[in-house]
Design a protein around this motif. Structure first.
Motif, mmCIF file in Angstrom:
data_model
loop_
_atom_site.group_PDB
_atom_site.id
_atom_site.type_symbol
_atom_site.label_atom_id
_atom_site.label_comp_id
_atom_site.label_asym_id
_atom_site.label_seq_id
_atom_site.Cartn_x
_atom_site.Cartn_y
_atom_site.Cartn_z
ATOM 1 N N VAL A 157 27.029 -36.618 -37.115
ATOM 2 C CA VAL A 157 26.767 -35.937 -38.394
ATOM 3 C C VAL A 157 25.311 -35.482 -38.517
ATOM 4 N N ALA A 158 24.412 -36.087 -37.717
ATOM 5 C CA ALA A 158 22.995 -35.714 -37.808
ATOM 6 C C ALA A 158 22.371 -35.521 -36.439
ATOM 7 N N ASP A 159 23.183 -35.260 -35.429
ATOM 8 C CA ASP A 159 22.684 -35.084 -34.069
ATOM 9 C C ASP A 159 22.001 -33.715 -33.960
ATOM 10 N N PRO A 160 20.681 -33.678 -33.747
ATOM 11 C CA PRO A 160 19.991 -32.377 -33.694
ATOM 12 C C PRO A 160 20.447 -31.499 -32.542
ATOM 13 N N SER A 161 20.913 -32.106 -31.449
ATOM 14 C CA SER A 161 21.377 -31.286 -30.333
ATOM 15 C C SER A 161 22.662 -30.550 -30.694
ATOM 16 N N VAL A 162 23.525 -31.183 -31.490
ATOM 17 C CA VAL A 162 24.755 -30.534 -31.947
ATOM 18 C C VAL A 162 24.430 -29.506 -33.023
ATOM 19 N N ILE A 163 23.559 -29.869 -33.958
ATOM 20 C CA ILE A 163 23.194 -28.955 -35.045
ATOM 21 C C ILE A 163 22.583 -27.670 -34.480
ATOM 22 N N TRP A 164 21.679 -27.820 -33.491
ATOM 23 C CA TRP A 164 21.065 -26.622 -32.906
ATOM 24 C C TRP A 164 22.131 -25.753 -32.242
ATOM 25 N N GLY A 165 23.040 -26.385 -31.502
ATOM 26 C CA GLY A 165 24.082 -25.625 -30.817
ATOM 27 C C GLY A 165 25.035 -24.917 -31.762
ATOM 28 N N MET A 166 25.270 -25.508 -32.944
ATOM 29 C CA MET A 166 26.139 -24.860 -33.925
ATOM 30 C C MET A 166 25.469 -23.657 -34.572
ATOM 31 N N MET A 167 24.150 -23.663 -34.601
ATOM 32 C CA MET A 167 23.419 -22.630 -35.334
ATOM 33 C C MET A 167 22.759 -21.578 -34.449
ATOM 34 N N ASN A 168 22.753 -21.798 -33.127
ATOM 35 C CA ASN A 168 22.024 -20.897 -32.231
ATOM 36 C C ASN A 168 22.831 -20.583 -30.984
ATOM 37 N N ASP A 169 22.591 -19.409 -30.432
ATOM 38 C CA ASP A 169 23.184 -19.022 -29.156
ATOM 39 C C ASP A 169 22.162 -19.228 -28.053
ATOM 40 N N GLY A 170 22.632 -19.770 -26.940
ATOM 41 C CA GLY A 170 21.749 -19.968 -25.802
ATOM 42 C C GLY A 170 21.597 -21.432 -25.459
ATOM 43 N N ALA A 171 20.477 -21.761 -24.840
ATOM 44 C CA ALA A 171 20.214 -23.134 -24.390
ATOM 45 C C ALA A 171 18.786 -23.524 -24.743
ATOM 46 N N LEU A 172 18.607 -24.783 -25.126
ATOM 47 C CA LEU A 172 17.286 -25.290 -25.498
ATOM 48 C C LEU A 172 17.108 -26.692 -24.922
ATOM 49 N N ARG A 173 15.963 -26.910 -24.262
ATOM 50 C CA ARG A 173 15.683 -28.245 -23.722
ATOM 51 C C ARG A 173 15.443 -29.239 -24.862
ATOM 52 N N TRP A 174 15.930 -30.452 -24.685
ATOM 53 C CA TRP A 174 15.762 -31.471 -25.709
ATOM 54 C C TRP A 174 14.294 -31.812 -25.946
ATOM 55 N N SER A 175 13.445 -31.587 -24.958
ATOM 56 C CA SER A 175 12.027 -31.910 -25.104
ATOM 57 C C SER A 175 11.344 -31.054 -26.167
ATOM 58 N N THR A 176 11.954 -29.912 -26.510
ATOM 59 C CA THR A 176 11.398 -29.048 -27.560
ATOM 60 C C THR A 176 12.282 -29.019 -28.802
ATOM 61 N N LEU A 177 13.323 -29.817 -28.797
ATOM 62 C CA LEU A 177 14.296 -29.779 -29.884
ATOM 63 C C LEU A 177 13.688 -30.175 -31.225
ATOM 64 N N GLU A 178 12.770 -31.148 -31.208
ATOM 65 C CA GLU A 178 12.200 -31.648 -32.458
ATOM 66 C C GLU A 178 11.419 -30.577 -33.212
ATOM 67 N N ARG A 179 11.010 -29.516 -32.517
ATOM 68 C CA ARG A 179 10.314 -28.419 -33.187
ATOM 69 C C ARG A 179 11.277 -27.567 -34.016
ATOM 70 N N HIS A 180 12.563 -27.697 -33.724
ATOM 71 C CA HIS A 180 13.563 -26.843 -34.359
ATOM 72 C C HIS A 180 14.480 -27.589 -35.323
ATOM 73 N N CYS A 181 14.702 -28.876 -35.081
ATOM 74 C CA CYS A 181 15.643 -29.637 -35.906
ATOM 75 C C CYS A 181 15.085 -31.023 -36.210
ATOM 76 N N ASP A 182 15.325 -31.489 -37.418
ATOM 77 C CA ASP A 182 14.973 -32.863 -37.767
ATOM 78 C C ASP A 182 15.941 -33.831 -37.099
ATOM 79 N N ASP A 183 15.502 -35.078 -36.978
ATOM 80 C CA ASP A 183 16.329 -36.106 -36.359
ATOM 81 C C ASP A 183 16.254 -37.378 -37.212
#
Length: 220
Positions: free
Chosen positions: A52-78
């Motif tokens: 329900v709060a997984d930033p890797s899932v949230i990013w994938g639901m809202m964006n097209d493409g691929a993003l490394r988890w090492s930069t995920l925190e810049r885009h989604c809260d955790d």
């Protein structure tokens, strides 16, 4: 071995720490879900309901493409600390991948235990997920008139009521239901309705009344 299995085998090779892929998420349900993460991590993730709060899932639901988890925190809260918990289970490096239309998203998380994915691997993984999305999507197409017939029966209508509702004859209704069962590889109407719901072709809470439940009488 079918096409989707070939794709998932290749993803497994590229992601030695495992992956999770939900294909064509509709009405909050994936048509196909595959998880190869270690059992201990999967159990902890499920027990805490982290999705329900997984930033890797949230990013994938809202964006097209691929993003490394090492930069995920810049885009989604955790707020639940999902990524920190994943690292504690050895799922240290990874990618979040999202493809498809908003109404039918495919989201995939892939993990490596010892290093970042290379640019070439990122491109290949993204291509694999896109191909998987397309392949799974081939089986989701059902003509609107067949969906309407299934939905009428799912609402609890008798065949006479369904015919009046749809403005068709009993012969036409029987043909549409037979065609829907054949397309969904279902033995009866009840199973066809259930498969249609699981595939996102029918909503379990549609305005037409599917929330009232599947028909309890014998399929005709």
């Amino acid at each position: 071995m079918n096409e989707i299995q070939d794709i998932e085998d290749r993803i497994s090779t590229l992601a030695p720490r495992g992956f999770m892929c939900g294909y064509h998420i509709r009405f909050s349900r994936p048509v196909r879900r595959v998880t190869t993460y270690a059992t201990e991590w999967t159990q902890e993730y499920t027990r805490r309901n982290m999705i329900v709060a997984d930033p890797s899932v949230i990013w994938g639901m809202m964006n097209d493409g691929a993003l490394r988890w090492s930069t995920l925190e810049r885009h989604c809260d955790d707020p639940m600390g999902v990524m920190a918990m994943a690292r504690s289970f050895g799922v240290a490096y990874g990618l979040s991948i999202g493809v498809g239309d908003p109404q039918s998203r495919t989201v995939c998380g892939v993990a490596h235990g010892s290093r970042e994915f290379t640019d070439a691997e990122v491109e290949e993984l993204l291509d694999l997920v896109r191909r998987g999305h397309e392949i799974v999507g081939r089986d989701l197409h059902l003509r609107p008139i067949l969906i309407e017939a299934l939905e009428a029966i799912a609402c609890g209508m008798t065949h006479e009521q369904a015919c009046a509702h749809l403005g068709i004859s009993r012969t036409a209704l029987r043909y549409r239901l037979n065609a829907a069962r054949e397309a969904l590889d279902a033995q009866d109407n009840r199973q066809a309705i259930q498969k249609a719901i699981e595939s996102g072709l029918l909503s379990s809470d549609s305005p037409a009344g599917i929330a009232h439940g599947l028909p309890t009488g014998p399929a005709k």
